[in-house]
Write an enzyme that holds these catalytic residues in place. Structure first.
Site, mmCIF file in Angstrom:
data_model
loop_
_atom_site.group_PDB
_atom_site.id
_atom_site.type_symbol
_atom_site.label_atom_id
_atom_site.label_comp_id
_atom_site.label_asym_id
_atom_site.label_seq_id
_atom_site.Cartn_x
_atom_site.Cartn_y
_atom_site.Cartn_z
ATOM 1 N N GLU A 50 0.800 -1.225 0.000
ATOM 2 C CA GLU A 50 0.000 0.000 0.000
ATOM 3 C C GLU A 50 0.833 1.274 0.000
ATOM 4 O OE1 GLU A 50 -3.303 -0.252 -0.187
ATOM 5 O OE2 GLU A 50 -3.378 -2.431 0.097
ATOM 6 N N ASP A 83 -12.790 -1.132 -5.332
ATOM 7 C CA ASP A 83 -13.781 -2.122 -4.903
ATOM 8 C C ASP A 83 -13.838 -3.353 -5.790
ATOM 9 O OD1 ASP A 83 -14.346 -0.159 -3.067
ATOM 10 O OD2 ASP A 83 -16.395 0.240 -3.784
ATOM 11 N N ASP A 107 -15.425 -8.159 -2.164
ATOM 12 C CA ASP A 107 -14.946 -6.973 -2.863
ATOM 13 C C ASP A 107 -13.433 -6.890 -2.723
ATOM 14 O OD1 ASP A 107 -17.616 -6.477 -3.249
ATOM 15 O OD2 ASP A 107 -17.639 -4.531 -2.233
ATOM 16 N N HIS A 122 -15.843 -2.397 3.799
ATOM 17 C CA HIS A 122 -14.465 -2.667 3.413
ATOM 18 C C HIS A 122 -13.477 -2.434 4.558
ATOM 19 C CE1 HIS A 122 -16.239 -1.507 -0.729
ATOM 20 N NE2 HIS A 122 -16.340 -2.815 -0.533
ATOM 21 N N ASP A 177 -10.614 -0.615 4.436
ATOM 22 C CA ASP A 177 -9.741 0.554 4.389
ATOM 23 C C ASP A 177 -10.247 1.789 5.132
ATOM 24 O OD1 ASP A 177 -11.690 0.806 2.456
ATOM 25 O OD2 ASP A 177 -10.315 1.191 0.796
ATOM 26 N N ASN A 186 -9.999 7.191 5.364
ATOM 27 C CA ASN A 186 -9.622 6.381 4.213
ATOM 28 C C ASN A 186 -8.479 7.053 3.450
ATOM 29 O OD1 ASN A 186 -10.407 5.817 1.058
ATOM 30 N ND2 ASN A 186 -10.830 4.041 2.346
ATOM 31 N N HIS A 203 -8.507 6.398 -0.706
ATOM 32 C CA HIS A 203 -8.062 5.038 -1.016
ATOM 33 C C HIS A 203 -9.070 4.321 -1.914
ATOM 34 C CE1 HIS A 203 -6.838 0.780 -0.071
ATOM 35 N NE2 HIS A 203 -5.648 1.330 -0.185
ATOM 36 N N CYS A 204 -10.360 4.561 -1.657
ATOM 37 C CA CYS A 204 -11.419 3.906 -2.447
ATOM 38 C C CYS A 204 -11.410 4.348 -3.906
ATOM 39 C CB CYS A 204 -12.793 4.233 -1.869
ATOM 40 S SG CYS A 204 -13.034 3.822 -0.140
#
Length: 371
Positions: free
Chosen positions: A30, A127, A198, A246, A248, A309, A354-355
Site C-alpha cells: 500500500e 472495490d 470486494d 471494506h 480501508d 480512508n 483510497h477507495c
C-alpha cells in the site's frame, strides 16, 4: 523485464525492438512509490438496485423500500468529477501516470436467470479490481449491481494484458437470494455458498494479505484468494471486528512498521496478530461532520469514518481528506507529509482517497514484512 528482487527495469533485445511489452502492472503493498494509478469516474453514477445484495452490503438497517434508488443528483456528480479532476492534476504534477475508466451507461439493465439489476458506478476502482504483484484480478463482488462494473475498465484491462500483466477473474458468483438469507443481523456476512468479496476487503503487505470478513466478503472468498495465490502469499483473516463494508476505513497501512487504525472497530487486543509488532496509531474522531444535513446523511452510503480512508503516494507522503485536521496533524507527527484532498461527497458516494484509486504500478519489490 521487471526485476522484482531489485525493482529495476531491464529491457531484453526483443523488448527494445518493440516485439515484447513490459508489464504495466506491479503493486504489492500500500505504500511503495506510486507510478501509475486509476482514479475513479463518477459520471452516470446511481444507487445500486435495492435488492437483497444491496441491503446486506450497504443498508442492513433498512427495508428494501427504504433504500435510496435511482441516479445520484447531477450536482453531486458534477462536483465529484471536479474534485477527481483536481486530484488527477495533483498526481500528474508528481510525475504519476493517471488513467480513468470509461464512462459507462449504468442505467442499463442486465440480468441472470435469477435476478435483474441496473448498474452502480465506476467511482471506486478499489472495490472491483485487486492488484497483487503483476496480477490484476476482477473480484466476485457481493452487490448484484456490480456484476458488470469492470466492463468500464475493459479498455484499461486490455492495455495491461497486452503489456504482460496477468489478468483474470474470480468465479462469477450467482448471488442468489439464499446467499443473503439467514445471516446474523448483528454480524451480516454473505453465507459461504460461493466465494463472494470486494477487492477493498483486502489490505496488502507484500507476501501477507489481511482479508476482512464482512458484509462485502465471506470467508470462502478469502480461501479462494489463498488457493489462487498459492503458498508464496499468506491470507490472514480479520473477523468479528467490523461488518459494515471494506477494510480501508478500519486499517490503513502507511509504510513498513506503521499502521493507522480505527479506534471504534479495533483495539490492541483485536488487531491482526501480524500487526502486533508494528506501531499502531489510532485515528482521532472524525471532524467537521456537521457539514452534512439530515437529508444528505439519509442518502449517504459511507460511514462516519470514511474520511480516515487515506492513500499513500510513497512511504513519506499520504493523501488525506482536508476536513480532518487532527488526523493530518497526527500523521505529520509521525513524520509523514500530507496532501489534503478536496473530496466533497466521499460520504454520500461511499469512497475516500483510497477507495477512489487503484494503484496499478508502484516502484518496489515483493517482500515479507512479518515472520
Amino acid at each position: 523485464m521487471f526485476r522484482k528482487d531489485t525493482g529495476q527495469v531491464i529491457l531484453t533485445q526483443e523488448q527494445a525492438s518493440g516485439q515484447i511489452n513490459m508489464s504495466g502492472v506491479w503493486s504489492c503493498n500500500e505504500w511503495d512509490q506510486l507510478e501509475e494509478v486509476i482514479v475513479g469516474n463518477p459520471l452516470n453514477a446511481r444507487y445500486p438496485t435495492p435488492d437483497r445484495s444491496t441491503q446486506l452490503a450497504e443498508f442492513p438497517d433498512r427495508s428494501l423500500a427504504e433504500i435510496p434508488r435511482g441516479p445520484f443528483p447531477q450536482q453531486i456528480i458534477e462536483e465529484t468529477e471536479e474534485d477527481l479532476n483536481g486530484f488527477a492534476k495533483i498526481l500528474e504534477g508528481l510525475g504519476i501516470t493517471v488513467k480513468r475508466p470509461d464512462t459507462w451507461p449504468h442505467d442499463g439493465k442486465f440480468s441472470t436467470i435469477h435476478w435483474e439489476a441496473q448498474g452502480y458506478y465506476n467511482y471506486c476502482p478499489r472495490d472491483v479490481l485487486l492488484v497483487i504483484g503483476d496480477h490484476i484480478i476482477e473480484t466476485p463482488n457481493v452487490i448484484r449491481s456490480r456484476a458488470q462494473e469492470t466492463f468500464g475498465y475493459r479498455t484499461l484491462l486490455m492495455e495491461y494484458m497486452k503489456s504482460g500483466a496477468k489478468w483474470y477473474s474470480a468465479p462469477k458468483p450467482m448471488l442468489l437470494d439464499s446467499l443473503f438469507e439467514g445471516v446474523d443481523p448483528n454480524k451480516p456476512t454473505p453465507r459461504n455458498d460461493e466465494p463472494a468479496f470486494d477487492a477493498a476487503n483486502v489490505l496488502r503487505f507484500g507476501e501477507d494479505l489481511i482479508y476482512l470478513v464482512s458484509a462485502t466478503g465471506n470467508e470462502l472468498g478469502g480461501h479462494w484468494l489463498q488457493s489462487i495465490l498459492g503458498d508464496k502469499y499468506r491470507v490472514h483473516f480479520l473477523k468479528d471486528v467490523y461488518f459494515g463494508s471494506h477494510i480501508d476505513s478500519t486499517l490503513v497501512a502507511l509504510h513498513p512498521g506503521l499502521v493507522l487504525a480505527n479506534p471504534a472497530r479495533v483495539n490492541d487486543d483485536t488487531l491482526p496478530e501480524i500487526l502486533k509488532h508494528w506501531k499502531v496509531i489510532y485515528s482521532p474522531p472524525m471532524e467537521n461532520t456537521d457539514r452534512y444535513d439530515a437529508d444528505y446523511l439519509s442518502r449517504s452510503i459511507g460511514s462516519d469514518w470514511i474520511d480516515m480512508n487515506a492513500f499513500s503516494i510513497n512511504p513519506n507522503l499520504v493523501v488525506v481528506d482536508r476536513n480532518q485536521p487532527s488526523l493530518i496533524k497526527l500523521l505529520e507527527k509521525e513524520g509523514l507529509d500530507v496532501i489534503p484532498l478536496k473530496l466533497r461527497h466521499s460520504k454520500l458516494l461511499g469512497g475516500g482517497p483510497h477507495c477512489i484509486t487503484l494503484d496499478v504500478r508502484r516502484n518496489g519489490t515483493l517482500q515479507r514484512y512479518f515472520d
